[in-house]
Design a protein around this motif. Structure first.
Motif, PDB file in Angstrom:
ATOM      1  N   UNK A 194      40.852  53.121   5.761  1.00  0.00           N
ATOM      2  CA  UNK A 194      41.721  52.826   6.809  1.00  0.00           C
ATOM      3  C   UNK A 194      41.676  51.527   7.684  1.00  0.00           C
ATOM      4  N   UNK A 195      40.197  51.040   7.886  1.00  0.00           N
ATOM      5  CA  UNK A 195      39.716  49.892   8.651  1.00  0.00           C
ATOM      6  C   UNK A 195      40.072  48.776   7.902  1.00  0.00           C
ATOM      7  N   UNK A 196      39.895  48.785   6.399  1.00  0.00           N
ATOM      8  CA  UNK A 196      40.186  47.510   5.764  1.00  0.00           C
ATOM      9  C   UNK A 196      41.847  47.335   5.856  1.00  0.00           C
ATOM     10  N   UNK A 197      42.501  48.524   5.757  1.00  0.00           N
ATOM     11  CA  UNK A 197      44.044  48.282   5.966  1.00  0.00           C
ATOM     12  C   UNK A 197      44.378  47.531   7.357  1.00  0.00           C
ATOM     13  N   UNK A 198      43.889  48.406   8.460  1.00  0.00           N
ATOM     14  CA  UNK A 198      44.206  48.114   9.811  1.00  0.00           C
ATOM     15  C   UNK A 198      43.725  46.443  10.051  1.00  0.00           C
ATOM     16  N   UNK A 199      42.589  46.051   9.612  1.00  0.00           N
ATOM     17  CA  UNK A 199      42.072  44.797   9.766  1.00  0.00           C
ATOM     18  C   UNK A 199      43.013  43.820   8.992  1.00  0.00           C
ATOM     19  N   UNK A 200      43.402  44.125   7.961  1.00  0.00           N
ATOM     20  CA  UNK A 200      44.485  43.219   7.415  1.00  0.00           C
ATOM     21  C   UNK A 200      45.729  42.921   8.137  1.00  0.00           C
ATOM     22  N   UNK A 201      46.249  43.855   8.666  1.00  0.00           N
ATOM     23  CA  UNK A 201      47.462  43.886   9.549  1.00  0.00           C
ATOM     24  C   UNK A 201      47.364  43.254  10.638  1.00  0.00           C
ATOM     25  N   UNK A 202      46.011  43.396  11.207  1.00  0.00           N
ATOM     26  CA  UNK A 202      45.647  42.782  12.524  1.00  0.00           C
ATOM     27  C   UNK A 202      45.457  41.197  12.442  1.00  0.00           C
ATOM     28  N   UNK A 203      45.266  40.532  11.453  1.00  0.00           N
ATOM     29  CA  UNK A 203      45.028  39.270  11.062  1.00  0.00           C
ATOM     30  C   UNK A 203      46.210  38.368  10.581  1.00  0.00           C
ATOM     31  N   UNK A 204      47.371  38.181  11.405  1.00  0.00           N
ATOM     32  CA  UNK A 204      48.384  37.435  10.843  1.00  0.00           C
ATOM     33  C   UNK A 204      48.270  36.052  10.718  1.00  0.00           C
ATOM     34  N   UNK A 206      45.435  35.190   8.939  1.00  0.00           N
ATOM     35  CA  UNK A 206      44.628  34.883   7.890  1.00  0.00           C
ATOM     36  C   UNK A 206      44.918  34.092   6.684  1.00  0.00           C
ATOM     37  N   UNK A 207      44.163  33.317   6.391  1.00  0.00           N
ATOM     38  CA  UNK A 207      44.498  32.237   5.325  1.00  0.00           C
ATOM     39  C   UNK A 207      44.830  32.960   3.883  1.00  0.00           C
ATOM     40  N   UNK A 208      44.491  34.196   3.780  1.00  0.00           N
ATOM     41  CA  UNK A 208      44.603  34.889   2.661  1.00  0.00           C
ATOM     42  C   UNK A 208      45.687  35.692   2.609  1.00  0.00           C
ATOM     43  N   UNK A 209      46.232  35.741   3.539  1.00  0.00           N
ATOM     44  CA  UNK A 209      47.266  37.117   3.536  1.00  0.00           C
ATOM     45  C   UNK A 209      48.392  36.560   2.662  1.00  0.00           C
ATOM     46  N   UNK A 210      48.651  35.413   2.427  1.00  0.00           N
ATOM     47  CA  UNK A 210      49.817  35.201   1.574  1.00  0.00           C
ATOM     48  C   UNK A 210      49.540  34.978  -0.036  1.00  0.00           C
ATOM     49  N   UNK A 278      41.417  44.636   0.649  1.00  0.00           N
ATOM     50  CA  UNK A 278      40.199  43.740   0.755  1.00  0.00           C
ATOM     51  C   UNK A 278      40.266  42.538   0.146  1.00  0.00           C
ATOM     52  N   UNK A 279      41.065  42.628  -1.144  1.00  0.00           N
ATOM     53  CA  UNK A 279      41.077  41.116  -1.640  1.00  0.00           C
ATOM     54  C   UNK A 279      42.334  40.373  -1.042  1.00  0.00           C
ATOM     55  N   UNK A 280      43.233  41.011  -0.360  1.00  0.00           N
ATOM     56  CA  UNK A 280      44.170  40.314   0.107  1.00  0.00           C
ATOM     57  C   UNK A 280      43.672  39.486   1.471  1.00  0.00           C
ATOM     58  N   UNK A 281      42.692  40.302   1.953  1.00  0.00           N
ATOM     59  CA  UNK A 281      42.066  39.752   3.265  1.00  0.00           C
ATOM     60  C   UNK A 281      41.209  38.691   3.172  1.00  0.00           C
ATOM     61  N   UNK A 282      40.434  38.577   1.880  1.00  0.00           N
ATOM     62  CA  UNK A 282      39.318  37.548   1.958  1.00  0.00           C
ATOM     63  C   UNK A 282      39.680  36.768   0.685  1.00  0.00           C
ATOM     64  N   UNK A 294      32.759  40.812   6.580  1.00  0.00           N
ATOM     65  CA  UNK A 294      33.371  41.131   8.044  1.00  0.00           C
ATOM     66  C   UNK A 294      32.590  40.652   9.162  1.00  0.00           C
ATOM     67  N   UNK A 295      33.037  40.314  10.262  1.00  0.00           N
ATOM     68  CA  UNK A 295      31.908  39.700  11.320  1.00  0.00           C
ATOM     69  C   UNK A 295      31.072  40.975  11.817  1.00  0.00           C
ATOM     70  N   UNK A 296      29.789  40.421  12.035  1.00  0.00           N
ATOM     71  CA  UNK A 296      28.768  41.381  12.459  1.00  0.00           C
ATOM     72  C   UNK A 296      28.902  42.208  13.690  1.00  0.00           C
ATOM     73  N   UNK A 297      29.660  41.476  14.788  1.00  0.00           N
ATOM     74  CA  UNK A 297      29.761  42.265  15.936  1.00  0.00           C
ATOM     75  C   UNK A 297      31.182  42.863  15.921  1.00  0.00           C
ATOM     76  N   UNK A 298      31.875  43.188  14.956  1.00  0.00           N
ATOM     77  CA  UNK A 298      33.138  43.885  15.022  1.00  0.00           C
ATOM     78  C   UNK A 298      32.809  45.516  15.161  1.00  0.00           C
TER      79      UNK A 298
END
Length: 436
Positions: A194-204, A206-210, A278-282, A294-298
């Protein structure tokens, strides 16, 4: 994976042949199979999607593997029904003979050892990231930058954790109460997805989203096989399948087939969503442990790390107990003088923790451990079920054409498992040579 260990623990106290009053429902069987599969391997799937060459290729490989995964579960249920055994190794020993049964026990020991290493590797990575977040918070609070203190080093923190927490939990002869905490593994897996899916959609931005799944060149098709060890490790529930089947009140093979298909399809959905997002995000920058990307302070990621860490810490002693008991059974005939139970238990416990800790600290990342575990898991998913099917056909009175087809499938399963084991072993050797 976590419940798999709990099932082995419960089986170590059961009679070798009959399961008293089997009353497990279909929903309970599916739930146990899910808890057996969803574990530390989930962290590796985005990295495996990248290594496989993209989303399309990785999902296709998963679907092909699903045929063998379901087939292995059905074969093991069938083998358990005709062998009247309630443990995986008991089924293999009854159908394939003592020699193959001993091989199965040795594979159990090696598999449990490497699972322990993987657990410590995951905990170590999460501890390191948590320490990084604490160090970053101190730096951002206005304090002058300073070298990271020695007590935040992973070698120190993981060693202290093993001595202060894991060793006391692993020392007792019976630690059955800890199997009830294994539900944390399922909660951690679902929360992580759930977190990975939410994080992807919260990063419009992101250089990897396309990023799009790229086509594989013929010369790069060999890299597709990099995902097989991860699939074997992630979907590994076959050792627990015999226990689940023998505990069901409805043990018709068609019913067991439905349970196997449903549980594997749900696992496929969770693993695929984690791998895809996860792959689409990074993209190609994804770490072998996706949480490390992911950032350590999230805050959401910190919660995910804590959930995974706690679930693994609570399940490690159960894995150790199982490895310890099987090791004692294998080594007992070789000892002329038997030491006291308490002494042998403590020696094996300390030796197990120390060796797994050393290996975990020496391994550069979790992908190397999962690659080795995936190769060993091929025995339980492909090779042993194939052998059981072939041996069972020698005594079954069925039509010659059907028997030939089943024997052929058993041979294909054995060859597939041998190939995956060989590929994983050669990759591990090459990594070792390159690192040296």
């Amino acid at each position: 994976m976590e419940e798999l260990c709990s099932e082995r623990l419960s089986l170590s106290r059961k009679p070798p042949v009959d399961v008293a009053s089997p009353n497990l429902s279909s929903a309970g069987a599916v739930f146990i199979m899910l808890k057996s599969s969803l574990g530390a391997g989930l962290l590796n799937f985005p990295w495996a999607f990248n290594k496989a060459g993209g989303i399309t290729t990785a999902v296709l490989v998963e679907l092909v593997s699903l045929i063998f995964l379901i087939s292995g579960l059905v074969i093991l249920g069938y083998a358990a029904s005709i062998s009247s055994q309630s443990t995986y190794q008991g089924v293999v020993r009854e159908l394939c003979g003592q020699a193959v049964g001993k091989l199965c026990e040795i594979c159990f020991i090696v598999n449990l050892f490497m699972i322990s290493v993987a657990f410590l590797r995951v905990v170590g990575d999460q501890l390191e990231k948590l320490c990084d977040s604490l160090y970053l918070n101190e730096t951002l609070s206005g304090a002058a930058p300073f070298p990271r203190p020695w007590y935040m080093d992973q070698r120190f923190t993981l060693s202290v954790l093993c001595i202060v927490v894991i060793l006391p939990l692993s020392a007792p002869r019976e630690i059955g109460f800890q199997k009830y905490t294994s539900i944390l593994g399922t909660l951690a897996a679902c929360y992580l997805t759930l977190v990975i899916m939410v994080k992807y959609h919260l990063q419009p931005d992101s250089p990897h989203q396309e990023i799009l799944p790229h086509s594989l060149r013929p010369s790069s098709w060999v890299f597709v096989f990099n995902i097989f060890p991860t699939i074997c490790f992630g979907f590994q529930c076959h050792e627990a399948s015999v226990a689940v089947y023998c505990s069901m009140h409805n043990r018709q093979l068609t019913h067991w087939f439905t349970v196997s298909v449903l549980s594997m399809l749900i696992c496929l959905l969770i693993y695929s969503l984690t791998g895809i997002y996860g792959y689409l995000t990074f993209g190609a920058d994804v770490s072998a442990d996706v949480l490390m990307s992911y950032p350590g302070n999230d805050v959401m990621i910190i919660v995910a790390r804590l959930l995974f860490g706690i679930s693994i810490i609570t399940i490690y002693p159960i894995v150790l107990l199982l490895g310890r008991s099987v090791t004692q059974d294998v080594c007992a005939p070789l000892l002329s003088a038997k030491p006291s139970e308490a002494l042998s238990r403590m020696l094996l416990t300390v030796l197990w923790i120390v060796t797994t800790l050393l290996v975990a600290l020496l391994v550069p990342d979790i992908s190397k451990v999962i690659s080795m575990i995936g190769g060993i898991s091929a025995f339980f998913i492909f090779i042993f079920p194939g052998l059981c099917l072939i041996c069972a056909m020698e005594t079954e009175s069925i039509q010659p054409k059907t028997k030939s087809c089943l024997i052929s499938w058993g041979v294909i399963s054995i060859l597939s498992g041998t190939f995956i084991f060989g590929q994983s072993t050669s990759a591990a050797i090459m990594d070792l040579l390159n690192s040296s």
